[in-house]
Design a protein around this motif. Structure first.
Motif, PDB file in Angstrom:
ATOM      1  N   HIS A   1     129.424  73.791  40.842  1.00  0.00           N
ATOM      2  CA  HIS A   1     130.508  74.631  40.341  1.00  0.00           C
ATOM      3  C   HIS A   1     130.453  74.755  38.820  1.00  0.00           C
ATOM      4  O   HIS A   1     130.195  73.772  38.119  1.00  0.00           O
ATOM      5  N   TYR A   2     130.726  75.959  38.340  1.00  0.00           N
ATOM      6  CA  TYR A   2     130.787  76.174  36.896  1.00  0.00           C
ATOM      7  C   TYR A   2     132.053  75.525  36.339  1.00  0.00           C
ATOM      8  O   TYR A   2     133.143  75.673  36.897  1.00  0.00           O
ATOM      9  N   GLN A   3     131.905  74.800  35.242  1.00  0.00           N
ATOM     10  CA  GLN A   3     133.033  74.125  34.611  1.00  0.00           C
ATOM     11  C   GLN A   3     133.020  74.384  33.111  1.00  0.00           C
ATOM     12  O   GLN A   3     131.967  74.598  32.509  1.00  0.00           O
ATOM     13  N   ASP A   4     134.201  74.365  32.513  1.00  0.00           N
ATOM     14  CA  ASP A   4     134.349  74.457  31.054  1.00  0.00           C
ATOM     15  C   ASP A   4     135.365  73.388  30.679  1.00  0.00           C
ATOM     16  O   ASP A   4     136.572  73.587  30.802  1.00  0.00           O
ATOM     17  N   TRP A   5     134.878  72.219  30.235  1.00  0.00           N
ATOM     18  CA  TRP A   5     135.729  71.065  30.015  1.00  0.00           C
ATOM     19  C   TRP A   5     135.855  70.748  28.532  1.00  0.00           C
ATOM     20  O   TRP A   5     134.884  70.875  27.769  1.00  0.00           O
ATOM     21  N   PRO A   6     137.030  70.258  28.127  1.00  0.00           N
ATOM     22  CA  PRO A   6     137.168  69.762  26.751  1.00  0.00           C
ATOM     23  C   PRO A   6     136.451  68.424  26.600  1.00  0.00           C
ATOM     24  O   PRO A   6     136.215  67.710  27.582  1.00  0.00           O
ATOM     25  N   GLN A   7     136.161  68.083  25.368  1.00  0.00           N
ATOM     26  CA  GLN A   7     135.403  66.874  25.066  1.00  0.00           C
ATOM     27  C   GLN A   7     136.015  65.627  25.688  1.00  0.00           C
ATOM     28  O   GLN A   7     135.318  64.759  26.218  1.00  0.00           O
ATOM     29  N   GLN A   8     137.337  65.527  25.675  1.00  0.00           N
ATOM     30  CA  GLN A   8     137.985  64.285  26.119  1.00  0.00           C
ATOM     31  C   GLN A   8     137.873  64.056  27.620  1.00  0.00           C
ATOM     32  O   GLN A   8     138.168  62.950  28.095  1.00  0.00           O
ATOM     33  N   ASP A   9     137.463  65.055  28.386  1.00  0.00           N
ATOM     34  CA  ASP A   9     137.353  64.882  29.832  1.00  0.00           C
ATOM     35  C   ASP A   9     136.040  64.234  30.265  1.00  0.00           C
ATOM     36  O   ASP A   9     135.862  63.904  31.439  1.00  0.00           O
ATOM     37  N   PHE A  10     135.112  64.073  29.325  1.00  0.00           N
ATOM     38  CA  PHE A  10     133.813  63.516  29.671  1.00  0.00           C
ATOM     39  C   PHE A  10     133.775  62.010  29.446  1.00  0.00           C
ATOM     40  O   PHE A  10     134.474  61.471  28.593  1.00  0.00           O
ATOM     41  N   HIS A  11     132.941  61.354  30.227  1.00  0.00           N
ATOM     42  CA  HIS A  11     132.691  59.927  30.057  1.00  0.00           C
ATOM     43  C   HIS A  11     131.338  59.801  29.364  1.00  0.00           C
ATOM     44  O   HIS A  11     130.289  59.852  30.000  1.00  0.00           O
ATOM     45  N   PHE A  12     131.382  59.702  28.047  1.00  0.00           N
ATOM     46  CA  PHE A  12     130.134  59.662  27.298  1.00  0.00           C
ATOM     47  C   PHE A  12     130.010  58.336  26.565  1.00  0.00           C
ATOM     48  O   PHE A  12     130.990  57.691  26.191  1.00  0.00           O
ATOM     49  N   GLY A  13     128.769  57.948  26.403  1.00  0.00           N
ATOM     50  CA  GLY A  13     128.488  56.691  25.728  1.00  0.00           C
ATOM     51  C   GLY A  13     127.124  56.757  25.087  1.00  0.00           C
ATOM     52  O   GLY A  13     126.638  57.826  24.732  1.00  0.00           O
TER      53      GLY A  13
END
Length: 779
Positions: free
Chosen positions: A632-644
């Motif tokens: 699915h195509y998504q457009d998420w703000p930075q805070q929704d990601f789990h990044f490390g």
């Protein structure tokens, strides 16, 4: 009201109702931009030919560039662009509402009915074109004739178009002429009973100014002032040859002939007989001596009845097998018993999962509920997958068969995959001989006996793979844009910064977002693993290559970098980080300088949260556009990601398409350039110039991989042409001719020495494509 000064944005421009309307608007001189995340290539062709400007990505921040937004009824009211348009005070109209505005300024001929609108409109448009009659048309689909556009705009007063009752926009039309083909209760989500649907049609008749054409079997009571005529037998009394075979086609032909008679011009006798048909209406997909495959758009019991009757008449000596995809849960629940009755007229029936459109699951509306309504031999339920394709192919066998794929959803994709699979199975093709030469022959159904030579057995083992590849390539060629590069066994070494690795089983360079969708759908249908690359940094491709589909974001569309407001940049997945850094400097946007030191592209940087000089990619990310693990195509703000450190969970499981990047401060170009030059000088002094994949190891907690390697004197360690850099210990350099096996062995030795001496276990940072680090390091 239509205004030549307006700038129109069509959301959902690829829809069969939207695309022809957008084409007409553009041909008529209006400025039209089209946006659709599911744009088919054949539709794209006509939109571009009509002068419609297409965008793969449009963001709410850009909505002010438009003055009117046109959207299809399939577009959610919560769509971000539609929400932004309303908040900005833009005029927002549905497709049918805009068509009604156009029609109000024309002598409008409305083609309406529950079945046959598109085919009849197509017949009329074909007749206008063939006989040189000056009249505009806007169809609701594509012609089977590849030279016939779905719309025509001119200065003439007449316009022919179909009017859709499904979304209620029928109430906005007041035609000069109305052609009613039939009325069958449908669209239960809008019309709770047949009387409500009848009322919608009667209302249109009451608003018709001049003429109403009806079949004699239809009894609609109108209080309007228009003259009522019956079109039954019109083709015969106009001395026109009969249209192509089919119960509906005869009625549609009479209806089309009646409308064409209004123009008072002589018609060629073969006006109807020469009609090529419409796409997805009994379209022939494949034929050989034993099997013919067709697809049809029928999605109502009455349409299924007529289709099966026609198919039986076309090839009465063959068994008839129908694969049916129910369209919408509401329609399936409403008509499941009627569908079961209609479909049982076939010899065998296979059912696919319901195509939901915009609906949520409804009790009683699932495929299993339809299957339970069959009273005779139970239908077989199929998966829309390679397993489903193979199961169906096995069931079809070699008996003379007519196979029909029926439905209005995405069954055409499954039908295409099946047809390509059958074609690959049954058509002679070039296959590799034991000597490596090309030979012509059929793909065997079973491998030769064990008594065959080793080379023969090797070829036999390769046949299923070749069959799958041939089928996938055939499927893709028919659906990808002409600008998309598609290859088999494409070497990958020269597409990586370390210049190492084998070939991709299948390889593609999509030219646009629609190509990406097609590639991912093909990978799903043919069960192909996928891997995406941009510039190819931070990658090591195994010597065996990648046993799947590699998608490379190298086309111009994927290297776009453009401003998005005063302090933001939008960058597509293939945009090089170094270029973004320069772009930001030219626009006085600070905070991107560290990107100059990362030799990669946006997609990989987002997936790995790439960093340099103490800064990280997600420090400047505001939003990311990506395809998630479910496709699915998504457009998420930075805070929704789990990044490390060196990983972003959601993107690592999907595909990054681009990102909105925000500047942390503004400055003069000169000052920004100075910082870039400083970073560049530092990078050149501390990093090797030779071919590498970047840092090979992750930094262990509390220490640095390069420092550990340096302190242990491992710099210069070499396996084959692969060497630990003497400039930076965390780089492995390819001096020319190194293999992935060389690099892997070097990684193994460095890890062992570091662990033995310090206790640190270095984990690879570079992605290993085609194998896994766990696998190769445990050997």
């Amino acid at each position: 009201m239509i205004d030549a000064t307006q700038n129109y944005l069509f959301i959902g421009a690829g829809g069969m109702g939207m695309a022809p309307l957008a084409c007409w608007m553009s041909q008529a001189g209006h400025r039209v931009c089209g946006y659709d995340a599911h744009l088919q290539e054949r539709v794209r062709h006509w939109l571009v030919s009509a002068g419609v400007h297409l965008e793969d990505f449009i963001f709410p921040e850009q909505i002010q560039h438009y003055s009117t937004v046109v959207y299809s009824s399939a577009v959610s009211q919560a769509h971000p662009l539609l929400v932004a348009a309303r908040e900005a005070g833009l005029r927002c109209v549905r497709r049918g509402e805009l068509l009604a505005e156009i029609a109000a300024h024309k002598r409008f001929i409305a083609v309406v009915g529950s079945h046959g609108k598109t085919t009849t409109s197509g017949m009329i448009a074909h007749g206008l074109r063939r006989c040189g009659i000056a009249a505009d048309y806007i169809l609701g689909g594509l012609s089977a004739d590849p030279t016939m556009a779905p719309a025509r705009a001119s200065d003439c007063e007449w316009l022919v178009a179909e009017v859709d009752e499904s979304d209620g926009t029928i109430d906005g039309f007041a035609p000069a002429v109305t052609l009613v083909l039939n009325v069958d209760w449908d669209h239960a989500d809008r019309y709770g009973d047949a009387a409500k649907l009848d009322a919608a049609f009667v209302g249109l008749l009451n608003r018709t100014r001049d003429t109403v054409w009806l079949p004699q079997s239809l009894h609609l009571q109108s209080s309007g002032g228009a003259a009522v005529h019956y079109f039954d037998g019109a083709a015969e009394w106009m001395q026109l040859d009969s249209p192509p075979r089919g119960r509906f086609n005869q009625k549609n032909g009479d209806a089309a002939a009646a409308v064409l008679s209004l123009f008072g011009q002589a018609l060629q006798a073969d006006t109807l007989a020469s009609f090529p048909g419409m796409a997805r209406r009994q379209s022939l997909l494949y034929r050989d001596q034993q099997l013919s495959i067709v697809e049809d758009y029928a999605h109502h019991p009455t349409e299924v009845d007529a289709l099966i009757e026609c198919l039986r008449g076309n090839e009465p000596e063959r068994r008839l097998v129908v694969v049916f995809q129910p369209h919408r849960y509401s329609r399936t629940r409403q008509f499941k018993h009627a569908f079961a009755q209609s479909l049982q007229a076939a010899d065998e029936v296979y059912l696919l999962p319901v195509y939901a459109a915009h609906e949520s699951v409804l009790p009683g509306g699932a495929t299993s509920d339809l299957a339970a309504a069959f009273s005779h031999v139970a239908p077989v339920q199929l998966e829309m997958s390679l397993a489903g394709v193979q199961d169906l192919a096995a069931a079809i066998g070699t008996a003379p068969t007519q196979l029909a794929f029926v439905g209005a959803g995405d069954i055409e994709e499954f039908a295409g995959a099946f047809s390509s699979w059958i074609g690959a199975q049954r058509t002679p093709a070039l296959t590799a001989s034991p000597t490596g030469q090309s030979v012509s022959g059929d793909v065997p159904s079973s491998p030769p006996s064990a008594a065959g030579s080793i080379a023969e057995r090797a070829v036999a083992r390769a046949q299923p793979r070749r069959l799958l590849d041939r089928a996938a390539m055939d499927y893709l060629r028919a659906r990808l844009s002409p600008d998309c590069r598609l290859k088999c066994n494409e070497p990958l070494a020269n597409k990586t910064t370390i210049r190492i690795g084998g070939a991709a089983r299948l390889y593609a360079e999509p030219a646009n977002f629609s190509d990406v969708r097609v590639l991912l759908r093909a990978a799903e249908l043919f069960q192909l693993a996928t891997f995406c690359i941009g510039r190819g940094s931070n990658l090591l491709v195994s010597d065996q290559g990648f046993d799947g589909l590699v998608i490379r974001f190298s086309a111009p569309a994927w290297r776009r970098v453009e401003p998005l407001g005063p302090d933001r940049i939008w960058a597509a997945a293939g945009g090089r980080l170094k270029e973004i850094c320069g772009f930001a400097a030219r626009h006085g946007l600070g905070g991107f300088e560290f990107l100059e030191g990362i030799p990669g592209a946006v997609g990989g940087a987002l997936r790995m949260n790439a960093g340099a000089m103490g800064s990280w990619m997600f420090d400047v990310v505001e939003r990311v556009q990506f395809i998630d693990a479910q496709g699915h195509y998504q457009d998420w703000p930075q805070q929704d990601f789990h990044f490390g450190y060196r990983k972003v969970e959601e993107i690592s499981r999907g595909i990054a398409l681009g990102a909105v990047l925000r500047s942390v401060d503004s400055d003069t170009e000169t000052a920004i350039r100075e910082r870039i030059d400083n970073y560049s000088s530092s990078r050149k002094e501390s990093q090797p110039r030779g071919a590498s994949a970047g840092c090979i190891f992750k930094n262990p907690e509390g220490n640095y991989a390069g420092k550990l390697i340096d302190e242990l004197g491992i710099k210069g360690m070499r396996v084959g042409a692969a060497e630990v850099s003497d400039v930076h210990g965390n780089f492995i350099v390819n001096h020319g001719g190194a293999t992935a096996a060389d690099v892997i062995e070097l990684v193994r030795r460095v890890r062992l020495q570091v662990q033995t001496a310090s206790g640190y276990i270095l984990e690879p940072e570079v992605l290993l494509v085609g194998q896994s680090w766990d696998e190769v390091l445990s050997e």
